[in-house]
Design a protein around this motif. Structure first.
Motif, PDB file in Angstrom:
ATOM      1  N   HIS A  36      -4.411   7.493  -5.925  1.00  9.36           N
ATOM      2  CA  HIS A  36      -5.509   6.783  -6.595  1.00  9.36           C
ATOM      3  C   HIS A  36      -5.720   5.419  -5.990  1.00  9.36           C
ATOM      4  O   HIS A  36      -6.826   4.914  -5.944  1.00  9.36           O
ATOM      5  CB  HIS A  36      -5.219   6.658  -8.097  1.00  9.36           C
ATOM      6  CG  HIS A  36      -5.241   7.995  -8.795  1.00  9.36           C
ATOM      7  ND1 HIS A  36      -6.409   8.668  -9.084  1.00  9.36           N
ATOM      8  CD2 HIS A  36      -4.231   8.798  -9.249  1.00  9.36           C
ATOM      9  CE1 HIS A  36      -6.134   9.825  -9.668  1.00  9.36           C
ATOM     10  NE2 HIS A  36      -4.797   9.919  -9.781  1.00  9.36           N
ATOM     11  N   LEU A  37      -4.639   4.811  -5.520  1.00 10.01           N
ATOM     12  CA  LEU A  37      -4.736   3.461  -4.948  1.00 10.01           C
ATOM     13  C   LEU A  37      -4.992   3.512  -3.436  1.00 10.01           C
ATOM     14  O   LEU A  37      -5.022   2.501  -2.775  1.00 10.01           O
ATOM     15  CB  LEU A  37      -3.432   2.685  -5.212  1.00 10.01           C
ATOM     16  CG  LEU A  37      -3.074   2.501  -6.688  1.00 10.01           C
ATOM     17  CD1 LEU A  37      -1.674   1.909  -6.829  1.00 10.01           C
ATOM     18  CD2 LEU A  37      -4.083   1.584  -7.367  1.00 10.01           C
ATOM     19  N   GLN A  38      -5.113   4.726  -2.918  1.00  8.80           N
ATOM     20  CA  GLN A  38      -5.338   4.946  -1.479  1.00  8.80           C
ATOM     21  C   GLN A  38      -4.271   4.307  -0.588  1.00  8.80           C
ATOM     22  O   GLN A  38      -4.580   3.631   0.370  1.00  8.80           O
ATOM     23  CB  GLN A  38      -6.715   4.402  -1.086  1.00  8.80           C
ATOM     24  CG  GLN A  38      -7.714   5.521  -0.887  1.00  8.80           C
ATOM     25  CD  GLN A  38      -8.874   5.390  -1.843  1.00  8.80           C
ATOM     26  OE1 GLN A  38      -9.396   4.296  -2.044  1.00  8.80           O
ATOM     27  NE2 GLN A  38      -9.260   6.496  -2.452  1.00  8.80           N
ATOM     28  N   LEU A  39      -3.051   4.469  -0.946  1.00 12.47           N
ATOM     29  CA  LEU A  39      -1.999   4.017  -0.031  1.00 12.47           C
ATOM     30  C   LEU A  39      -0.851   5.029   0.070  1.00 12.47           C
ATOM     31  O   LEU A  39       0.302   4.682   0.207  1.00 12.47           O
ATOM     32  CB  LEU A  39      -1.477   2.600  -0.381  1.00 12.47           C
ATOM     33  CG  LEU A  39      -1.424   2.127  -1.829  1.00 12.47           C
ATOM     34  CD1 LEU A  39      -0.164   2.586  -2.524  1.00 12.47           C
ATOM     35  CD2 LEU A  39      -1.483   0.610  -1.843  1.00 12.47           C
ATOM     36  N   GLN A  40      -1.290   6.314   0.058  1.00  9.23           N
ATOM     37  CA  GLN A  40      -0.238   7.342   0.021  1.00  9.23           C
ATOM     38  C   GLN A  40       0.606   7.391   1.302  1.00  9.23           C
ATOM     39  O   GLN A  40       1.770   7.734   1.255  1.00  9.23           O
ATOM     40  CB  GLN A  40      -0.817   8.742  -0.273  1.00  9.23           C
ATOM     41  CG  GLN A  40      -1.702   9.317   0.794  1.00  9.23           C
ATOM     42  CD  GLN A  40      -3.171   9.025   0.499  1.00  9.23           C
ATOM     43  OE1 GLN A  40      -3.517   7.940   0.037  1.00  9.23           O
ATOM     44  NE2 GLN A  40      -4.020  10.000   0.742  1.00  9.23           N
ATOM     45  N   GLN A  41       0.018   7.031   2.463  1.00 12.01           N
ATOM     46  CA  GLN A  41       0.801   7.120   3.714  1.00 12.01           C
ATOM     47  C   GLN A  41       2.093   6.324   3.602  1.00 12.01           C
ATOM     48  O   GLN A  41       3.142   6.778   4.021  1.00 12.01           O
ATOM     49  CB  GLN A  41      -0.015   6.584   4.899  1.00 12.01           C
ATOM     50  CG  GLN A  41      -0.854   7.649   5.604  1.00 12.01           C
ATOM     51  CD  GLN A  41       0.003   8.690   6.316  1.00 12.01           C
ATOM     52  OE1 GLN A  41       1.142   8.422   6.697  1.00 12.01           O
ATOM     53  NE2 GLN A  41      -0.529   9.898   6.470  1.00 12.01           N
ATOM     54  N   SER A  42       1.974   5.149   2.998  1.00 12.12           N
ATOM     55  CA  SER A  42       3.161   4.291   2.924  1.00 12.12           C
ATOM     56  C   SER A  42       4.212   4.889   2.004  1.00 12.12           C
ATOM     57  O   SER A  42       5.343   4.444   1.981  1.00 12.12           O
ATOM     58  CB  SER A  42       2.762   2.905   2.434  1.00 12.12           C
ATOM     59  OG  SER A  42       2.272   3.031   1.112  1.00 12.12           O
ATOM     60  N   LEU A  43       3.833   5.940   1.235  1.00 16.44           N
ATOM     61  CA  LEU A  43       4.796   6.488   0.284  1.00 16.44           C
ATOM     62  C   LEU A  43       5.421   7.802   0.735  1.00 16.44           C
ATOM     63  O   LEU A  43       6.106   8.458  -0.037  1.00 16.44           O
ATOM     64  CB  LEU A  43       4.125   6.661  -1.070  1.00 16.44           C
ATOM     65  CG  LEU A  43       4.112   5.302  -1.752  1.00 16.44           C
ATOM     66  CD1 LEU A  43       2.994   5.193  -2.728  1.00 16.44           C
ATOM     67  CD2 LEU A  43       5.462   5.046  -2.405  1.00 16.44           C
ATOM     68  N   LEU A  44       5.182   8.145   1.989  1.00 16.06           N
ATOM     69  CA  LEU A  44       5.779   9.391   2.479  1.00 16.06           C
ATOM     70  C   LEU A  44       7.263   9.216   2.747  1.00 16.06           C
ATOM     71  O   LEU A  44       8.047  10.140   2.578  1.00 16.06           O
ATOM     72  CB  LEU A  44       5.062   9.868   3.737  1.00 16.06           C
ATOM     73  CG  LEU A  44       3.612  10.300   3.495  1.00 16.06           C
ATOM     74  CD1 LEU A  44       2.971  10.774   4.773  1.00 16.06           C
ATOM     75  CD2 LEU A  44       3.550  11.405   2.444  1.00 16.06           C
TER      76      LEU A  44
END
Ligand code: ADP
Length: 694
Positions: A216-224
């Motif tokens: 939702h916050l558009q920062l999923q890459q950093s959470l892989l």
């Protein structure tokens, strides 16, 4: 002759046949010896290999290996899944077949249940109120605030985690993603090892939620990265989950990572993800091990042991198991703890890779060293069809299965000693074969020579009798004439002087011819007996030739021949036998006369040619065919036309000429063309001593 050939060939063939059959019998005997030897060594090999495996099994199942796994020893649950000698997966059951080891951790997260004395605390009151607001009234904002107060009200980490999870849930429901993100971040970082009320550890749960919020916050890459870490910890068994929970999270995490990393993405992340996936999950293996034990091993074991209680069989054995298409072999044994008066069942699953690739080669190498028996272990279905020559199974190798261990393999047994024996036998056979072939060859050759000698002998005999016939005819003609004219001279006294002198002439000529003929025969017989000797004297060959020709000229001219004499002047003096050379010339001239029925020109030449002097007699007579040129020098040989004409030749003339020429160190050559005439050349060497004298 044929009889003779058969006489030699038949025994050879019989000998050949006999040795060949002896041969194949010997080979058969060899084969049988080798085969029975191979059986014996095969049995020996199988026995010693299996006893080595038994020893290995016995060592693993020895009670000492299991004492530390039993509940008697402290902290057994922390010692982890037992792995005896680091290779085989061992297990220990109690008398009721409950698994003592590997320790059960499934669905047993520490502190996942409500602790004692929680119910009457202020925390509990707040927590229940918050849940009521959240689930029943759907007043998420109020519930979120209450959960926060709840978390602050207790020092117990597990309870704090429950409250934080509630707050995070409510914030998500309110779409307050940033706040929710912080809450789950705290859960992931500080409460990872705790589980929620249904036993899902926050280390996993928070990682997945954070990923969803981050979308939702558009920062999923950093959470892989946290997801990859979570997966690794899951697979390494950080949380002792049931296989269902394990499977759920493994699938969840992998499906997120697969889809995120499918098209490119961070190469670093991709690499670490792939590295994790490549290694088998130790925790999964442990789960499977327990599953195998519970589903496949324990039920059979129960049955067997119950049965063996009534018989007197030893309470140990082996058990083949197929799990997930994988073949496994389990060995088990009953252990008794005398002190505690208890019974255990110990066992292990064989590490087939280790046995196949390390243990068996060790055993077979030792066997080959001590006994020379070569044993190879191959897979059950392996037919040895391979390009690798060292792995091809020899045709006469022995293939045995394991007797006591139900491994899916076979032994292939060969004997180096037997291989040696075989090659020795082969060498022997080849040697005998070659010997036999040589013998047969020699016999055949001998037969051939004998046959040739016989036919030659027969031909000579035929020629000899023809010679006797011819020579008697030849002798008879002059004798008849001499007798006729002798009688005439005696009886008729009234003869004129002219007739008388003619008669004397004929008698003289015929006696000369007779003596020439007899000389030839004598010469020949001397040659044949090897007694012909030459009376070599140095002299003038030209003069000797001229003299002989003179004495013969009358004879020639009377028959109508014209003699062309071409004798070179100044020839060097030579060493020669005068009588023999005269005989050469007379023989050549008499042949020329005999074979020149029409053109009666005869050439007699004597000339120097390089280091030799050549005596040549040429006629323009009937000539000799090419095929007969070689043979005319053979004794008794007469050309076909001559023999047919019955001119009464002896077939000796040219033989004698050749012999004389060779006796002087020279040779005879002939050039001839049928119908055009012949030219005979006697070539005599001029020796250097003569050259010197000149
Ligand atoms: P012979 O004493 O019967 O003449 P030779 O040994 O002298 O025997 O000759 C062998 C054969 O060679 C004769 O039978 C004859 O056919 C052949 N031959 C020898 N000289 C001549 C020649 N000048 N011309 C043709 N044929 C010849």
């Amino acid at each position: 002759m044929f009889i003779f050939l058969i006489g030699i060939l038949a025994p050879s063939l019989i000998v050949g046949f006999l040795s060949w059959s002896a041969f194949s019998k010997r080979r058969e005997a060899f084969r049988q010896v080798i085969e029975s030897q191979l059986w014996i060594s095969g049995e020996t090999a199988a026995e010693s290999i299996e006893s080595a495996l038994q020893e290995y099994e016995g060592k693993i199942l020895s009670p000492e290996n299991f004492t530390e796994l039993s509940p008697l020893s402290q902290d057994s649950r922390e010692s982890g899944p037992p792995s005896v000698q680091g290779r085989e997966r061992a297990f220990l059951l109690d008398a009721e077949f409950r698994i003592i080891s590997p320790p059960a951790g499934v669905d047993d997260i520490p502190l996942a249940r409500w602790g004692e004395g929680v119910y009457d605390t202020p925390f509990m009151a707040l927590f229940q109120r918050a849940e009521y607001l959240e689930f029943t009234r759907k007043r998420f904002q109020q519930a979120a605030d209450l959960y926060e107060r709840c978390a602050l009200s207790t020092p117990i980490a597990q309870l704090q985690a429950f409250a934080l999870e509630g707050r995070g849930r409510c914030l998500v429901a309110l779409a307050e993603y940033e706040g929710a993100f912080q809450v789950y971040q705290a859960l992931l970082n500080d409460y990872a090892r705790f589980g929620n009320q249904v036993g899902h550890p926050y280390g996993l749960l928070a990682a997945v939620r954070l990923y969803n919020i981050a979308r939702h916050l558009q920062l999923q890459q950093s959470l892989l990265r946290p997801l990859i870490d979570a997966l690794e910890r899951l697979r390494n068994g950080e949380w002792p989950l049931s296989s269902a929970t394990f499977g759920f999270y493994a699938e969840e995490l992998e499906s997120i990572l697969e889809s995120e990393l499918a098209d490119g993405g961070d190469p670093d992340l991709q690499r670490s993800y792939r590295a994790i996936k490549q290694n088998p999950s130790p925790y999964l293996q442990e789960l499977q091990f327990r599953q195998v034990l519970e589903e496949n091993v324990i039920p059979v074991l129960k049955e067997r042991i119950a049965f063996s209680r009534y018989s007197n069989e030893p309470q140990k054995g082996r058990l083949p198991v197929t799990f997930d298409d994988t073949y496994m072999l389990v060995s088990y044994s009953r252990l008794a703890d005398v002190q505690a008066d208890r019974i255990y069942y110990a066992g292990f699953i064989w590490n087939l890779d280790y046995i196949r690739n390390r243990k068996l080669p060790e055993i077979t190498d030792a066997l080959a060293r001590t006994t020379g028996i070569q044993v190879r272990v191959i897979d059950e279905g392996d037919r040895g069809e391979t390009r690798d020559r060292s792995r091809v199974i020899p045709k006469d190798a022995l293939s045995l299965t394991f007797r006591q261990f139900p491994f899916p393999w076979r032994f292939i047994i060969t004997q180096t000693a037997l291989e040696d024996l075989k090659s020795a036998a082969l060498r022997d056979n080849i040697f005998h074969g070659v010997l036999l072939a040589i013998t047969l060859g020699l016999m055949g050759l001998g037969a051939l020579f004998v046959a040739r000698d016989i036919s030659r002998e027969a031909e000579i005999t035929r020629q000899k009798s023809e010679f006797v016939h011819n020579i008697s005819h030849e002798l008879k003609t002059p004798l008849t004439l001499i007798r006729l004219f002798g009688e005439t001279l005696r009886d008729k006294t009234t003869l004129s002087d002219e007739t008388r002198s003619e008669a004397y002439g004929i008698i003289t000529r015929e006696s000369e011819r007779l003596s020439h003929m007899i000389n030839n025969v004598l010469d020949f017989s001397r040659i044949e007996m090897g007694r012909k000797e030459f009376n070599l004297r140095t002299g003038d060959l030209a003069e000797a030739i001229r003299e002989t020709l003179e004495s013969y000229r009358y004879h020639l001219e009377k028959k109508g021949f014209v003699v062309h004499e071409e004798i070179e002047a100044g020839l060097p003096p030579m060493e020669f036998d005068r009588e023999a050379m005269a005989s050469v010339l007379i023989n050549l001239l008499s042949n020329a006369m005999k074979f020149s029925p029409e053109n009666k020109d005869v050439f007699v030449r004597l000339a120097r040619r390089e280091d030799s002097v050549v005596l040549q007699v040429e006629d323009r007579g009937i000539g000799i065919s090419r095929s007969e040129l070689d043979k005319i020098f053979e004794r008794f040989y007469r050309t076909e036309s001559d023999a047919a004409s019955d001119s009464g030749g002896s077939g000796l003339g040219l033989t004698i000429i050749k012999h004389i020429a060779e006796g002087h160190g020279g040779k005879v050559e002939v050039r001839s063309e049928p119908g055009r005439g012949s030219e005979f050349s006697v070539i005599l060497p001029v020796t250097s001593s003569e050259e010197g004298k000149k």
